[in-house]
Design an enzyme around this catalytic site. Structure first.
Site, mmCIF file in Angstrom:
data_model
loop_
_atom_site.group_PDB
_atom_site.id
_atom_site.type_symbol
_atom_site.label_atom_id
_atom_site.label_comp_id
_atom_site.label_asym_id
_atom_site.label_seq_id
_atom_site.Cartn_x
_atom_site.Cartn_y
_atom_site.Cartn_z
ATOM 1 N N GLU A 89 0.824 -1.198 0.000
ATOM 2 C CA GLU A 89 0.000 0.000 0.000
ATOM 3 C C GLU A 89 0.864 1.255 0.000
ATOM 4 O O GLU A 89 1.884 1.329 0.678
ATOM 5 C CB GLU A 89 -0.931 -0.001 1.218
ATOM 6 C CG GLU A 89 -1.771 -1.278 1.303
ATOM 7 C CD GLU A 89 -2.753 -1.271 2.469
ATOM 8 O OE1 GLU A 89 -3.002 -0.194 3.034
ATOM 9 O OE2 GLU A 89 -3.279 -2.346 2.801
ATOM 10 N N CYS A 335 -1.724 6.775 9.731
ATOM 11 C CA CYS A 335 -0.534 6.180 10.339
ATOM 12 C C CYS A 335 -0.879 4.894 11.085
ATOM 13 O O CYS A 335 -1.783 4.864 11.908
ATOM 14 C CB CYS A 335 0.109 7.165 11.309
ATOM 15 S SG CYS A 335 0.849 8.588 10.521
#
Length: 379
Positions: A89, A335
């Site tokens: 990703e 995150c």
């Protein structure tokens, strides 16, 4: 992915030189191909139309599997499929200021196994090849060019611990900054690590203008080890000494990343401990809100008021401090969130295949990576 006949890979200099000799190409057409794709991020059709041996060159190392655009902010998550059939990703962050940042992955999975990170919960790590790292930049750059945007910054903060894949990450940075490839300034590239001292020093020496960041998350050794198990391999004192040495090489601030976890590392005492640990280091502290992951229900995000109070203590001591805002939360691109169930299922299938003797899978067990890291630090 390009056709089977396209056997010469763009990022393999030796293969491209072989193609040039075999087809008796003018070196200028190779330069034109690289300039169009790597510097201008032109479309595949445009660069192929100009290249006389387009049937023999492989432009991409990854296949775009899925694109997900946030409905609440300027984030886009790109899922790429590797030749091994597993997914990685990347995240495009379109900042309100107009700048655009790309967060790239360096591994499938991660051996650091940080408690707050979904990628680390995979329990495996496979290094990405240099061309797989760079193709994330190319394909994201092509998307941004189509939007009349330019890529401002590249951060190695995606899946994986970059310094567990040191050789390929170093080569990727070399090509990102090479005049005949991407020609980017090292100051637009940042590498984030949980702390691999020897590799951090090598990277600083190789690229003095490169930005480096340490995922610290606690200035208490015992607490840090519960958050980052790899913290047992490099003490806070060793990391402090390493940053001090890096700052004799690099004339720039070092970034300290600090994830705010409720009742774990967010008290006034924790803030003062962080100030003491930083001491006279020239740093910029980023306070990061925690994004929940299913695999760590025991971790909770610090309230906004707690984060602001923590920041005020740091600022009052004279430390440059920024409270970061997460982008891409609705598409699990924030995150610590970079993994999906499909990634996990594919990875587990690959692990089972490896256990049954299918050696071509090429995964590294977490223990192997950590043991290799320990050997590296003792060099």
């Amino acid at each position: 992915m390009s056709a089977a006949a396209a056997t010469h890979r763009l990022f393999r200099i030796d293969e491209m030189e072989t193609l040039r000799r075999d087809r008796r190409l003018d070196p200028q057409v190779i330069r034109q191909l690289r300039n169009g794709l790597l510097k201008k991020f032109e479309s595949d059709d445009v660069v192929r139309e100009r290249f006389p041996a387009s049937d023999a060159v492989q432009l991409h190392a990854l296949k775009l599997f899925q694109r997900m655009d946030s409905e609440i902010d300027g984030a886009t998550k790109l899922l790429f499929e590797t030749d091994s059939g597993l997914l990685i990703e990347s995240v495009i962050l379109r900042i309100a200021s107009g700048r655009t940042t790309l967060c790239v992955s360096s591994q499938i999975g991660c051996a650091a196994a940080c408690d707050f990170c979904a990628t680390g919960k995979m329990g495996i790590a496979k290094n990405l090849a240099t061309e797989e790292i760079l193709d994330q930049v190319v394909q994201a750059g092509q998307i941004l060019r189509a939007e009349d945007r330019r890529l401002s910054n590249i951060v190695f903060m995606g899946m994986g611990e970059p310094l567990h894949n040191e050789a390929n990450v170093t080569e990727a940075i070399r090509l990102l900054t090479a005049p005949d490839h991407f020609a980017r300034s090292p100051s637009t590239v940042l590498v984030s690590t949980v702390g691999v001292p020897a590799a951090m020093l090598r990277l600083a020496k190789a690229f003095p203008r490169l930005n480096l960041a340490l995922s610290l998350h606690s200035a208490d050794q015992a607490t840090r080890e519960t958050i980052i198990p790899l913290g047992k391999k490099a003490s806070l004192t060793q990391l402090q000494d390493t940053i001090q040495e890096i700052q004799t090489i690099q004339d720039r601030e070092f970034m300290i990343e600090y994830l705010m976890l409720r009742d774990r590392n967010d008290s006034a005492e924790d803030a003062k401990r962080l100030i003491d640990w930083i001491g006279n280091l020239r740093v910029h502290v980023n306070l990061i809100p925690y994004n929940t992951i299913e695999a760590s229900p025991h971790l909770q995000a610090s309230p906004r008021s707690t984060i602001e109070a923590f920041a005020d203590i740091l600022k009052a001591s004279g430390l440059k401090t920024t409270v970061r805002y997460s982008l891409g939360h609705d598409i699990e691109a924030a995150c610590g969130q970079l993994i999906r169930q499909e990634n996990r299922q594919r990875a587990m299938q690959a692990r089972r295949a490896a256990a049954e003797g299918d050696s071509h899978v090429g995964f590294l067990d977490v223990r192997q990576v950590v043991d290799g890291l320990e050997s590296q630090q003792n060099e």
